[in-house]
Design a protein around this motif. Sequence first.
Motif, PDB file in Angstrom:
ATOM      1  N   ALA A 165       0.726  -1.073  -0.286  1.00  0.00           N
ATOM      2  CA  ALA A 165       0.002   0.014   0.023  1.00  0.00           C
ATOM      3  C   ALA A 165       0.781   1.001   0.145  1.00  0.00           C
ATOM      4  N   ASN A 166       1.909   1.266   0.825  1.00  0.00           N
ATOM      5  CA  ASN A 166       2.844   2.436   0.911  1.00  0.00           C
ATOM      6  C   ASN A 166       3.373   2.599  -0.571  1.00  0.00           C
ATOM      7  N   ALA A 167       3.889   1.702  -1.195  1.00  0.00           N
ATOM      8  CA  ALA A 167       4.496   1.660  -2.326  1.00  0.00           C
ATOM      9  C   ALA A 167       3.521   2.225  -3.480  1.00  0.00           C
ATOM     10  N   GLU A 168       2.241   1.919  -3.516  1.00  0.00           N
ATOM     11  CA  GLU A 168       1.484   2.323  -4.479  1.00  0.00           C
ATOM     12  C   GLU A 168       1.354   3.829  -4.039  1.00  0.00           C
ATOM     13  N   LEU A 169       1.171   4.245  -2.767  1.00  0.00           N
ATOM     14  CA  LEU A 169       0.888   5.589  -2.447  1.00  0.00           C
ATOM     15  C   LEU A 169       2.076   6.334  -2.882  1.00  0.00           C
ATOM     16  N   VAL A 170       3.270   6.023  -2.711  1.00  0.00           N
ATOM     17  CA  VAL A 170       4.393   6.948  -3.073  1.00  0.00           C
ATOM     18  C   VAL A 170       4.328   6.970  -4.557  1.00  0.00           C
ATOM     19  N   ARG A 171       4.162   6.066  -5.101  1.00  0.00           N
ATOM     20  CA  ARG A 171       4.167   6.014  -6.700  1.00  0.00           C
ATOM     21  C   ARG A 171       2.995   6.640  -7.307  1.00  0.00           C
ATOM     22  N   MET A 172       1.841   6.761  -6.618  1.00  0.00           N
ATOM     23  CA  MET A 172       0.950   7.713  -7.080  1.00  0.00           C
ATOM     24  C   MET A 172       1.410   9.269  -6.972  1.00  0.00           C
ATOM     25  N   TYR A 173       1.826   9.483  -5.734  1.00  0.00           N
ATOM     26  CA  TYR A 173       2.157  10.868  -5.661  1.00  0.00           C
ATOM     27  C   TYR A 173       3.354  11.345  -6.554  1.00  0.00           C
ATOM     28  N   TRP A 174       4.280  10.209  -7.033  1.00  0.00           N
ATOM     29  CA  TRP A 174       5.122  10.732  -8.149  1.00  0.00           C
ATOM     30  C   TRP A 174       4.633  10.893  -9.581  1.00  0.00           C
ATOM     31  N   ASN A 175       3.383  10.189  -9.839  1.00  0.00           N
ATOM     32  CA  ASN A 175       2.732  10.051 -11.162  1.00  0.00           C
ATOM     33  C   ASN A 175       1.861  11.716 -11.050  1.00  0.00           C
ATOM     34  N   ILE A 176       1.281  11.996  -9.786  1.00  0.00           N
ATOM     35  CA  ILE A 176       0.598  13.266  -9.698  1.00  0.00           C
ATOM     36  C   ILE A 176       1.610  14.267  -9.987  1.00  0.00           C
TER      37      ILE A 176
ATOM     38  N   ASN B 206       8.539  14.517  -8.181  1.00  0.00           N
ATOM     39  CA  ASN B 206       8.761  14.134  -9.484  1.00  0.00           C
ATOM     40  C   ASN B 206       9.833  14.861 -10.235  1.00  0.00           C
ATOM     41  N   ARG B 207      10.120  15.965  -9.746  1.00  0.00           N
ATOM     42  CA  ARG B 207      11.070  17.007 -10.600  1.00  0.00           C
ATOM     43  C   ARG B 207      12.411  16.614 -10.236  1.00  0.00           C
ATOM     44  N   GLU B 208      12.447  16.164  -8.746  1.00  0.00           N
ATOM     45  CA  GLU B 208      14.038  15.804  -8.336  1.00  0.00           C
ATOM     46  C   GLU B 208      14.377  14.428  -8.298  1.00  0.00           C
ATOM     47  N   VAL B 209      13.222  13.749  -8.467  1.00  0.00           N
ATOM     48  CA  VAL B 209      13.698  12.260  -8.337  1.00  0.00           C
ATOM     49  C   VAL B 209      13.325  11.405  -9.657  1.00  0.00           C
TER      50      VAL B 209
ATOM     51  N   CYS C  87      12.350   4.738  -3.241  1.00  0.00           N
ATOM     52  CA  CYS C  87      11.549   5.638  -2.230  1.00  0.00           C
ATOM     53  C   CYS C  87      10.095   5.170  -2.209  1.00  0.00           C
ATOM     54  N   CYS C  88       9.711   3.983  -2.794  1.00  0.00           N
ATOM     55  CA  CYS C  88       8.417   3.426  -2.602  1.00  0.00           C
ATOM     56  C   CYS C  88       8.385   2.281  -1.431  1.00  0.00           C
ATOM     57  N   THR C  89       9.697   1.975  -1.097  1.00  0.00           N
ATOM     58  CA  THR C  89       9.716   1.277   0.116  1.00  0.00           C
ATOM     59  C   THR C  89       9.889   1.688   1.442  1.00  0.00           C
ATOM     60  N   ILE C  90       9.858   3.302   1.427  1.00  0.00           N
ATOM     61  CA  ILE C  90       9.833   3.987   2.611  1.00  0.00           C
ATOM     62  C   ILE C  90       8.863   4.760   2.829  1.00  0.00           C
TER      63      ILE C  90
ATOM     64  N   TRP D 227      22.084   7.760  -0.891  1.00  0.00           N
ATOM     65  CA  TRP D 227      22.727   7.170   0.122  1.00  0.00           C
ATOM     66  C   TRP D 227      21.655   7.254   1.375  1.00  0.00           C
ATOM     67  N   TYR D 228      21.285   8.216   1.758  1.00  0.00           N
ATOM     68  CA  TYR D 228      20.307   8.190   2.665  1.00  0.00           C
ATOM     69  C   TYR D 228      19.019   7.298   2.482  1.00  0.00           C
ATOM     70  N   VAL D 229      18.560   7.338   1.332  1.00  0.00           N
ATOM     71  CA  VAL D 229      17.433   6.349   1.104  1.00  0.00           C
ATOM     72  C   VAL D 229      18.032   4.922   0.958  1.00  0.00           C
ATOM     73  N   GLU D 230      19.124   4.666   0.794  1.00  0.00           N
ATOM     74  CA  GLU D 230      19.474   3.052   0.832  1.00  0.00           C
ATOM     75  C   GLU D 230      19.725   2.658   2.264  1.00  0.00           C
ATOM     76  N   GLN D 231      20.231   3.827   3.056  1.00  0.00           N
ATOM     77  CA  GLN D 231      20.304   3.535   4.508  1.00  0.00           C
ATOM     78  C   GLN D 231      19.282   3.286   5.137  1.00  0.00           C
TER      79      GLN D 231
END
Length: 331
Positions: free
Chosen positions: A30-41, A85-88, A96-99, A119-123
Motif C-alpha cells: 500500500a505504501n509503495a502504491e501511495l508513493v508511486r501515485m504521488y510521483w505520478n501526480i 517528481n522533478r527531483e527524483v 523511495c516506494c519502499t519507505i 545514500w540516505y534512501v539506501e541506508q
Amino acid sequence: MLVNTNDYKDALERIVDIVERARVRATQSANAELVRMYWNIGAELNAHAEWGNKYIDSLSRDIRTAFPQIKGFSARSLKYMVKFNREVGIELCSNCCTIPWGHVMLLLDKTEPGERREWYVEQTIENGWSRAVLDHQIDLKLYERQVLSGKMSNFTRTLPAPDSELAQQALKDPYIFNFITAKQGQQEHDIEEQMVTNVTNLLLELGTGFAFMGRQYHLMVGGEDFYIDLLFYNTKLRCYVVIELKNDKFKPEFTGQLSFYVAAVDGELAGEHDNPTIGLLLCKEKNDTVAEYSLKDVNAPIGVSEYRLRDVLPEEYIKYLPTSEDLQARI
C-alpha cells in the motif's frame, strides 16, 4: 477427537506468523502504491507548470471534493509531489516506494538531488530507520562522517576482502556522543559510564548490527586479569569489536594495548565461525599523519577515530541537535 496441546500451539504460532507477514506485505504494498501515485501526480502537475502556483490551490480543493474521505491532497502536499517528481528520477522513485511518504518529504526538505540523498534512501531501507532517526542522522551529517571522511584504519591490509571494505564502511570520523557532556565525561570511566547508561543512543551512533557485550569486560590471559573498556559483537561483520576510549589526543603507544586486546579476544572469545576481531580507538583528537604511521606496521585490524561530546560540538552540529530525551521520545 483429542487435540494435542503442543500441536495446537505450534499451529497457532504458524498461523499468527502467516497473518503477520501478510499484513506487513500488505502495508508495504500500500505504501509503495501511495508513493508511486504521488510521483505520478507530480508528473501531471509538472506537465502544466506554466499555469503557475494558483492552480495548485484549486486542484487541492477539487481533489478533496472528489475524495472527501482521503487525506494527503493539501496544496502543501501537492507541492511536495511536484518537487518529488522533478527531483527524483524513476529509478530512485522505485527505492523511495519502499519507505514512508513522511521520510520522502524529509529527504526532499533536507537533502539535494544526488549521491548524498540516494545514500540516505539506501541506508533508511537497509537499517529500517524511523523518520526521527533519519532526521537525526541527516542533522549529524552521517554521510559526511561515514562516507566522505578520511577514516583512518589498516583494514585493507589486515582483513580479507570483502570484510575489509565492510569494516571500513562501518567506521565514522568523528563519532558524535551528543548524550554526554564534557562535565559528565571528565574522565574516561565517566564517558564509559554515560555510554552504558545511554546504551540505546550509543548503539544508534555506532551503527547497524552492534550488540553490547559489556563495559570493563574481564579477560583472563595467562593467569592475569585484563579489562576491555567496551566490548561489542557486530552481527553484520560477524566479529567482536573492541573499543578503547582515550580522553586525550592520539598517541602511537595506544595501538599496542588495543592490539593486545584484539588478539586476546580472538584467542579467548571468538569462535571458529567468527571473523577476525576489530579494534576501534576513540580519542578526543588525532593527527592523521601520526595515526597513519602508527598503524602502518600494526598487524591487528584497528581503526582510529575522534569523538565529540555534546557541549564541545561545532555549531554546525549543535544548532540542529535534539536532546537525548527528544530522540528517545520520537523513536
